[in-house]
Structure formats: C-alpha cells, structure tokens
Design an enzyme around this catalytic site. Structure first.
Site, PDB file in Angstrom:
ATOM      1  N   GLY A 249       0.815  -1.216   0.000  1.00 46.84           N
ATOM      2  CA  GLY A 249       0.000   0.000   0.000  1.00 46.84           C
ATOM      3  C   GLY A 249       0.844   1.259   0.000  1.00 46.84           C
ATOM      4  CG  ASP A 250       3.399   1.932   3.245  1.00 44.90           C
ATOM      5  OD1 ASP A 250       2.297   2.406   3.549  1.00 44.90           O
ATOM      6  OD2 ASP A 250       4.079   1.237   4.017  1.00 44.90           O
TER       7      ASP A 250
END
Length: 305
Positions: A249-250
C-alpha cells in the site's frame, strides 16, 4: 518537492530463517539485513528508486537515530531533515520464514519542543509541494500535530496526504486532506460498519462528500479504487507470485504521488500506482522503475460513471 514525515522511524533488523519459530529454542538465521524503516521513510526510499528527490522529515534519537541517518545518507535522492530527540529511536525485529513475524518497539517520547522544531522545518514549504505523513505515532505525538501540519500546508498552498493510524471521520472533516489511502479494514474502523467488496465504494464516496479531496482505497490482490468529485476509477492488475505483501500500500501511494509530481494525468498516475503495489508484492525490497514498468501495461483502468 515531496516531503515525507515519519514521526516514529525505526531501524529494522530482518532475520530470514528456514525453520518454524519455537519458543525457548535457539534458531539460526540463514541471513540478516539492517535497514531504515517507517512508512514515510519507505516512501522516500521508493521515490529514490524512481529517481525522484524527497525531503525525509523525522524525529531521530541517540545511537539508533544516528544509524538510521547514516543508512539513509547513502541514498542520493533523499535529503534527511532531522529533528533530534532525547530518547533512543526504536529497533524493530522482522523474522521471515514462510510468513513475517514482527516485533515493533514503541519508540521515543517527543515533547512539545521537538514538535515545534518539526513545524519549523516545514516552514520552507512552497506552493504545490506534497507532504506525506505516513506511519505510526511516537509517544507524545498524536493527531493534533497532523492538524498543525495541515494548517501550515494550507498557508503555503501545499498538499497534505494523511496516511496515519486511527484516522476518524471527525479527523477527515477537520483537516480535509488532499488524499488518504485506507484499506477495507481501515474504512470499517472509520465508519464502524462492516465493509466488504460489495459496499466499499459507498463509504469511500462518503469521504469525498465530507471534504477529503481524493480517496485511494487499497484492495490488495483485488486492485484499488479511486474517487474524487470529478472522477471514479477501479483498477485491476495481473496476478503475481507473492513474496512479501508488507508495504504494498505504501508503494502504491508513493508511486502515485511520484507520478502526480511529474505532472502525469491522474489516470496514468493511478495505473502506475497499482502496478507499483503489485511489483512490491513480488519482492522483499522496494521495486525500481523497471519492475513497475513491466507490470504497467497489464493494469486495467475502468472509469466509473
């Protein structure tokens, strides 16, 4: 310029083993590595892989803080903006066999003086800069500091991306960030509702109605969803052989912002972001531009009317 803000950076000690964890026994690691950590730090490292400069703003304390700074200093595209604190920065232990087991430390206490110094470091913000606050809080720091950073961003006409734990609906109404990136669990926590693949769009769209400019929902292997007042997109990438999903996600967020900073059209930036998340899933470390480009052409983007 892209600024990343990491309230609680870490020194991550990775240990790779080929045995099950057994309490009370001595287990030999097959290999180890020592890397700077923290979600904001990871975004800066990803940007460096893409040839994009960033300013990594973080609290750093004592010996561990010095080691984190030394390791980051090797990255030519990362400018370290250090706020010294009195207590030791944290060390996290990450153990890998067929899955990841993490032991994360709490981190140092940061007093009001340290928080004021962080705000002072951000006083050089300029119009259209991106400020990505990402990762956990350290002791003494909470959402109040995010609100103060938001005020500064508004004064400078910079764009705030808030990727912090425990974000509430009231928080979103208060700061109206440029972008947030929840997953399904985080959406459910925000709305205190059961949220799944059947209804998540309704809740993501509600966040836009509340004043969040852009909402990017991470759906893991199912893809991602983006909504703002002008457009809505569902993105799906190819199935990949998964090595490590931690940080996907990052990586998606960092690559999306990187592309927007380069002036890419929104749809293209989102497509690169989805490709980046899948590229990350295929490897232990962070992907480079070639890893992402190899998947980009396989990502589908559906505009939702």
């Amino acid at each position: 310029m892209i600024y990343t803000v990491t309230f609680n950076p870490s020194l991550d000690y990775f240990m790779y083993i080929d045995a099950k964890l057994r309490e009370g026994e001595i287990i030999r690691a097959q290999s180890t590595s020592l890397l700077p950590g923290g979600k904001g730090v990871n975004v800066s490292l990803l940007l460096a892989n893409l040839g994009i400069s960033s300013k990594a703003v973080m609290f750093l304390g004592k010996t561990v803080g010095n080691v984190i700074e030394m390791l980051l200093a090797k990255e030519k595209n990362v400018e370290i903006v250090k706020i010294p604190v009195a207590e030791e920065s944290r060390i996290n232990v990450k153990i890998y066999n067929d899955k990841e087991t993490a032991i994360n430390a709490a981190g140092p206490m940061v007093d009001e003086q340290g928080q004021e110094e962080l705000l002072h470091k951000l006083d050089s913000l300029q119009e259209d800069d991106f400020v990505i606050i990402s990762g956990s809080y350290c002791k003494g720091v909470g959402f109040e500091l995010v609100k103060r950073i938001r005020i500064l961003c508004k004064e400078k006409n910079a764009r705030l991306i808030a990727d912090v734990p425990g974000l509430t609906l009231e928080n979103c109404r208060e700061v109206k960030p440029y972008l947030i990136k929840p997953n399904l669990d985080e959406l459910a926590e925000m709305f205190h509702e059961e949220i799944n693949m059947e209804n998540y769009r309704t809740y993501a769209d509600k966040l836009v109605e509340m004043g969040v400019e852009n909402v990017l929902v991470s759906l893991g292997g199912e893809g991602s969803y983006f909504a703002n007042r002008e457009a809505k997109y569902f993105l799906q990438g190819p199935e990949v052989k998964v090595e490590n999903t931690v940080g996907c996600g990052d990586t998606m967020l960092g690559c999306t912002i990187a592309c927007l900073s380069r002036g890419y059209p929104l749809e293209k930036a989102l497509k690169y972001g989805e490709a980046a998340g899948r590229a990350k899933a295929r490897m232990r470390g962070l992907p480079k531009e070639g890893d992402i480009s190899s998947i980009y052409g396989l990502v589908t983007v559906n505009k939702i009317s």
